[in-house]
Design a protein around this motif. Structure first.
Motif, PDB file in Angstrom:
ATOM      1  N   ALA A  99       0.826  -1.203   0.000  1.00 35.21           N
ATOM      2  CA  ALA A  99       0.000   0.000   0.000  1.00 35.21           C
ATOM      3  C   ALA A  99       0.863   1.258   0.000  1.00 35.21           C
ATOM      4  CB  ALA A  99      -0.919   0.002   1.220  1.00 35.21           C
ATOM      5  N   THR A 100       1.957   1.241   0.748  1.00 27.24           N
ATOM      6  CA  THR A 100       2.857   2.400   0.789  1.00 27.24           C
ATOM      7  C   THR A 100       3.467   2.663  -0.575  1.00 27.24           C
ATOM      8  OG1 THR A 100       3.394   1.940   3.113  1.00 27.24           O
ATOM      9  CG2 THR A 100       4.894   3.384   1.897  1.00 27.24           C
ATOM     10  N   GLY A 101       3.874   1.593  -1.266  1.00 24.04           N
ATOM     11  CA  GLY A 101       4.443   1.760  -2.599  1.00 24.04           C
ATOM     12  C   GLY A 101       3.447   2.352  -3.577  1.00 24.04           C
ATOM     13  N   LEU A 102       2.206   1.856  -3.545  1.00 19.58           N
ATOM     14  CA  LEU A 102       1.174   2.371  -4.448  1.00 19.58           C
ATOM     15  C   LEU A 102       0.819   3.819  -4.129  1.00 19.58           C
ATOM     16  CD1 LEU A 102      -1.247  -0.703  -4.621  1.00 19.58           C
ATOM     17  CD2 LEU A 102       0.308   0.085  -6.410  1.00 19.58           C
ATOM     18  N   PRO A 174       2.279   1.085 -14.801  1.00 19.46           N
ATOM     19  CA  PRO A 174       1.601   0.653 -13.569  1.00 19.46           C
ATOM     20  C   PRO A 174       1.522  -0.865 -13.427  1.00 19.46           C
ATOM     21  CG  PRO A 174       0.033   1.654 -15.108  1.00 19.46           C
ATOM     22  CD  PRO A 174       1.404   1.950 -15.626  1.00 19.46           C
ATOM     23  N   ILE A 175       1.485  -1.584 -14.544  1.00 21.17           N
ATOM     24  CA  ILE A 175       1.446  -3.048 -14.463  1.00 21.17           C
ATOM     25  C   ILE A 175       2.752  -3.598 -13.914  1.00 21.17           C
ATOM     26  CG2 ILE A 175       1.453  -5.143 -15.878  1.00 21.17           C
ATOM     27  CD1 ILE A 175      -0.740  -3.872 -17.581  1.00 21.17           C
ATOM     28  N   THR A 176       3.886  -3.079 -14.405  1.00 19.52           N
ATOM     29  CA  THR A 176       5.175  -3.559 -13.883  1.00 19.52           C
ATOM     30  C   THR A 176       5.337  -3.163 -12.417  1.00 19.52           C
ATOM     31  OG1 THR A 176       6.297  -1.557 -14.713  1.00 19.52           O
ATOM     32  CG2 THR A 176       6.312  -3.512 -16.130  1.00 19.52           C
ATOM     33  N   LEU A 177       4.843  -1.982 -12.050  1.00 16.49           N
ATOM     34  CA  LEU A 177       4.911  -1.580 -10.638  1.00 16.49           C
ATOM     35  C   LEU A 177       4.115  -2.553  -9.779  1.00 16.49           C
ATOM     36  CD1 LEU A 177       5.617   0.418  -8.364  1.00 16.49           C
ATOM     37  CD2 LEU A 177       3.537   1.676  -8.966  1.00 16.49           C
ATOM     38  N   GLY A 178       2.894  -2.877 -10.210  1.00 13.06           N
ATOM     39  CA  GLY A 178       2.080  -3.821  -9.459  1.00 13.06           C
ATOM     40  C   GLY A 178       2.756  -5.174  -9.320  1.00 13.06           C
ATOM     41  N   ALA A 179       3.426  -5.617 -10.389  1.00 14.64           N
ATOM     42  CA  ALA A 179       4.103  -6.918 -10.354  1.00 14.64           C
ATOM     43  C   ALA A 179       5.199  -6.947  -9.301  1.00 14.64           C
ATOM     44  CB  ALA A 179       4.677  -7.231 -11.732  1.00 14.64           C
ATOM     45  N   PHE A 180       6.037  -5.919  -9.269  1.00 12.60           N
ATOM     46  CA  PHE A 180       7.156  -5.926  -8.332  1.00 12.60           C
ATOM     47  C   PHE A 180       6.718  -5.655  -6.897  1.00 12.60           C
ATOM     48  CE2 PHE A 180       9.683  -5.485 -12.199  1.00 12.60           C
ATOM     49  CZ  PHE A 180      10.693  -6.395 -11.927  1.00 12.60           C
ATOM     50  N   LEU A 181       5.612  -4.969  -6.711  1.00 10.81           N
ATOM     51  CA  LEU A 181       5.132  -4.733  -5.357  1.00 10.81           C
ATOM     52  C   LEU A 181       4.422  -5.950  -4.783  1.00 10.81           C
ATOM     53  CD1 LEU A 181       3.658  -1.098  -5.554  1.00 10.81           C
ATOM     54  CD2 LEU A 181       5.682  -1.837  -4.284  1.00 10.81           C
ATOM     55  N   VAL A 182       3.605  -6.607  -5.589  1.00 11.18           N
ATOM     56  CA  VAL A 182       2.725  -7.653  -5.078  1.00 11.18           C
ATOM     57  C   VAL A 182       3.340  -9.041  -5.179  1.00 11.18           C
ATOM     58  CG1 VAL A 182       0.448  -8.724  -5.313  1.00 11.18           C
ATOM     59  CG2 VAL A 182       0.704  -6.260  -5.643  1.00 11.18           C
ATOM     60  N   LEU A 183       4.027  -9.334  -6.274  1.00 11.14           N
ATOM     61  CA  LEU A 183       4.487 -10.700  -6.523  1.00 11.14           C
ATOM     62  C   LEU A 183       5.858 -10.994  -5.930  1.00 11.14           C
ATOM     63  CD1 LEU A 183       3.394 -11.274 -10.229  1.00 11.14           C
ATOM     64  CD2 LEU A 183       2.244 -11.976  -8.134  1.00 11.14           C
ATOM     65  N   ASN A 184       6.293 -10.232  -4.980  1.00 15.30           N
ATOM     66  CA  ASN A 184       7.631 -10.427  -4.446  1.00 15.30           C
ATOM     67  C   ASN A 184       7.647 -10.308  -2.939  1.00 15.30           C
ATOM     68  OD1 ASN A 184      10.514 -10.739  -5.345  1.00 15.30           O
ATOM     69  ND2 ASN A 184      10.695  -8.950  -4.024  1.00 15.30           N
ATOM     70  N   ARG A 185       8.463 -11.134  -2.300  1.00 13.58           N
ATOM     71  CA  ARG A 185       8.531 -11.124  -0.843  1.00 13.58           C
ATOM     72  C   ARG A 185       9.595 -10.165  -0.315  1.00 13.58           C
ATOM     73  NH1 ARG A 185       8.129 -17.514   0.749  1.00 13.58           N
ATOM     74  NH2 ARG A 185       6.416 -18.063  -0.636  1.00 13.58           N
ATOM     75  N   TYR A 193      11.752   0.056  -6.904  1.00 15.51           N
ATOM     76  CA  TYR A 193      11.103   0.382  -8.171  1.00 15.51           C
ATOM     77  C   TYR A 193      10.098   1.523  -7.999  1.00 15.51           C
ATOM     78  CZ  TYR A 193       9.262  -0.573 -12.859  1.00 15.51           C
ATOM     79  OH  TYR A 193       8.899  -0.471 -14.182  1.00 15.51           O
ATOM     80  N   ALA A 194       9.292   1.468  -6.933  1.00 15.24           N
ATOM     81  CA  ALA A 194       8.317   2.534  -6.697  1.00 15.24           C
ATOM     82  C   ALA A 194       9.011   3.876  -6.482  1.00 15.24           C
ATOM     83  CB  ALA A 194       7.451   2.188  -5.486  1.00 15.24           C
ATOM     84  N   THR A 195      10.113   3.872  -5.744  1.00 20.73           N
ATOM     85  CA  THR A 195      10.845   5.113  -5.497  1.00 20.73           C
ATOM     86  C   THR A 195      11.515   5.617  -6.768  1.00 20.73           C
ATOM     87  OG1 THR A 195      11.261   4.400  -3.211  1.00 20.73           O
ATOM     88  CG2 THR A 195      12.614   6.206  -4.062  1.00 20.73           C
ATOM     89  N   SER A 196      12.027   4.706  -7.588  1.00 20.17           N
ATOM     90  CA  SER A 196      12.636   5.099  -8.863  1.00 20.17           C
ATOM     91  C   SER A 196      11.618   5.790  -9.759  1.00 20.17           C
ATOM     92  CB  SER A 196      13.204   3.872  -9.581  1.00 20.17           C
ATOM     93  OG  SER A 196      14.245   3.263  -8.851  1.00 20.17           O
ATOM     94  N   LEU A 197      10.445   5.189  -9.897  1.00 22.43           N
ATOM     95  CA  LEU A 197       9.398   5.791 -10.728  1.00 22.43           C
ATOM     96  C   LEU A 197       8.956   7.134 -10.167  1.00 22.43           C
ATOM     97  CD1 LEU A 197       7.230   2.626 -11.515  1.00 22.43           C
ATOM     98  CD2 LEU A 197       8.843   3.779 -13.042  1.00 22.43           C
ATOM     99  N   SER A 198       8.827   7.210  -8.846  1.00 23.30           N
ATOM    100  CA  SER A 198       8.418   8.468  -8.222  1.00 23.30           C
ATOM    101  C   SER A 198       9.443   9.567  -8.473  1.00 23.30           C
ATOM    102  CB  SER A 198       8.223   8.257  -6.714  1.00 23.30           C
ATOM    103  OG  SER A 198       7.203   7.305  -6.457  1.00 23.30           O
ATOM    104  N   LEU A 199      10.721   9.227  -8.413  1.00 19.40           N
ATOM    105  CA  LEU A 199      11.778  10.198  -8.693  1.00 19.40           C
ATOM    106  C   LEU A 199      11.686  10.700 -10.131  1.00 19.40           C
ATOM    107  CD1 LEU A 199      14.879   8.766  -6.820  1.00 19.40           C
ATOM    108  CD2 LEU A 199      14.057  11.117  -6.681  1.00 19.40           C
ATOM    109  N   ASN A 200      11.304   9.832 -11.052  1.00 20.17           N
ATOM    110  CA  ASN A 200      11.124  10.250 -12.442  1.00 20.17           C
ATOM    111  C   ASN A 200      10.119  11.381 -12.540  1.00 20.17           C
ATOM    112  OD1 ASN A 200      12.286   8.512 -14.927  1.00 20.17           O
ATOM    113  ND2 ASN A 200      12.207   7.256 -13.086  1.00 20.17           N
TER     114      ASN A 200
END
Length: 362
Positions: A99-102, A174-185, A193-200
């Motif tokens: 949730a924080t990443g999104l 947004p699909i790749t963001l969702g994948a790395f946030l949800v499908l990974n432990r 990844y979320a911070t990288s995109l946000s910096l962009n």
């Protein structure tokens, strides 16, 4: 003392991202209040971002849980398998990190769009298109880059292919963001990844104010008269109409969407390429990402969205975003890390033991 506090703050991989979102969000609110222009939520694929991102997160949750639940309990007892997986692997800490990443991404993106929307008011009358066009003309030895690409690639099938690539960016990110946030432990992977995109978004918005420009398709439209109607040309026409409405009344018009320097299409896709490489994703993913990036760069020039300098600046923003976000989330950048996605319910005890760790695993 300061070093110890900084180490404590960096133990949570979202400290920098949350601070970044707070800073850019407050900036957008202050500018909105000062200019008397209400903040707006930009629409996109599947509706507004606050609808789109949770839906993507839920879709990846289902993608990660359902197959494992069926393998664990069988088709007839899928519900029981889902309950077992959620109980064993989906802690509140994990949900909180997702949730924080999104939310971080959402705040930075919406703030970026609105700050970009204030451009014609805050930088009224300032335009660098002539300078950037002259650079293009000099770099291409007396030719316009778009003309060279039209002659080389043609203006029929190539236009449709490049348009598909360019427009697909709107949903792939947004699909790749969702994948790395949800499908990974590994929480730090999604945070990186979320911070990288946000910096962009933040760095891109800043670049728009440094060199305000419209891009070749708006400053020299005759270069693109031979292009067929595509999703890109329709989008360009829509942005032109929005621009006219903004010039008439920025308080009532849709968000201003035109800015050339730097190219955020290039910066974000280059961010994905570097991130996939630094985290050692499967070879086919890395190759596909590089191909997509190259086609995106070509499309930005082919359709007149950007000048060459815009794309170069975009690549730099992508690089610095991945590097800075890697450092801020404790992942580093210069040394390749083996961070392949570890799916939710594969029974990997080593991954599971680290799933609730807030600090980056050694």
């Amino acid at each position: 003392m300061v070093g110890r506090w900084w180490s404590v703050l960096r133990a949570w991989p979202y400290t920098f991202g949350v601070a970044l979102a707070a800073g850019v969000g407050i900036t957008a609110i202050v500018l909105s209040t000062h200019l008397g222009i209400a903040l707006k939520d930009p629409d996109g694929f599947l509706g507004p971002a606050y609808v789109r991102l949770p839906l993507i997160g839920l879709a990846f949750f289902a993608l990660g849980v359902l197959p494992s639940a069926i393998r664990r309990a069988g088709w007839r007892h899928t519900g029981r398998g889902i309950r077992d997986i959620v109980r064993d692997e989906w802690t509140w800490g994990r949900v909180g990190h997702i949730a924080t990443g999104l939310i971080t991404f959402y705040i930075c993106y919406v703030s970026y769009r609105n700050i970009k929307g204030f451009l014609p008011v805050l930088r009224e009358g300032v335009n660098f298109d002539t300078m950037l066009s002259r650079w293009d003309y000099w770099l291409m030895f007396g030719h316009h880059p778009a003309d060279l690409l039209h002659d080389l690639l043609g203006t029929s099938i190539s236009a449709q292919v490049l348009a598909t690539v360019y427009v697909s960016y709107l949903m792939l990110i947004p699909i790749t963001l969702g994948a790395f946030l949800v499908l990974n432990r590994d929480y730090t992977l999604g945070a990186w990844y979320a911070t990288s995109l946000s910096l962009n978004w933040v760095l891109g918005a800043a670049s728009y104010y440094i060199f305000p420009s419209l891009g070749p398709t708006y400053s020299n439209a005759t270069l693109f008269d031979e292009l067929p109607t595509t999703g890109v040309t329709q989008l360009q026409e829509s942005l032109f109409v929005n621009a006219a409405q903004n010039y008439e009344d920025p308080t009532a018009a849709p968000i201003w969407g035109i800015a050339a320097f730097a190219s955020l299409h290039v910066s974000v896709t280059f961010t994905a390429v570097l991130f996939f490489q630094r985290t050692d994703q499967p070879r086919f993913v890395q190759v596909a990402a590089w191909v997509y990036f190259v086609l995106t760069v070509i499309a930005t020039i082919y359709f007149g969205w950007h000048f060459i300098a815009d794309d170069v600046a975009g690549a730099f923003i992508g690089w610095i975003s991945v590097a800075l976000a890697g450092w801020a989330t404790g992942n580093g950048f210069w040394h390749q890390r083996h961070h392949k996605i570890q799916l939710t319910a594969e029974g990997d005890s080593e991954a599971a033991s680290g799933s609730d760790t807030l600090a980056n695993p050694a």
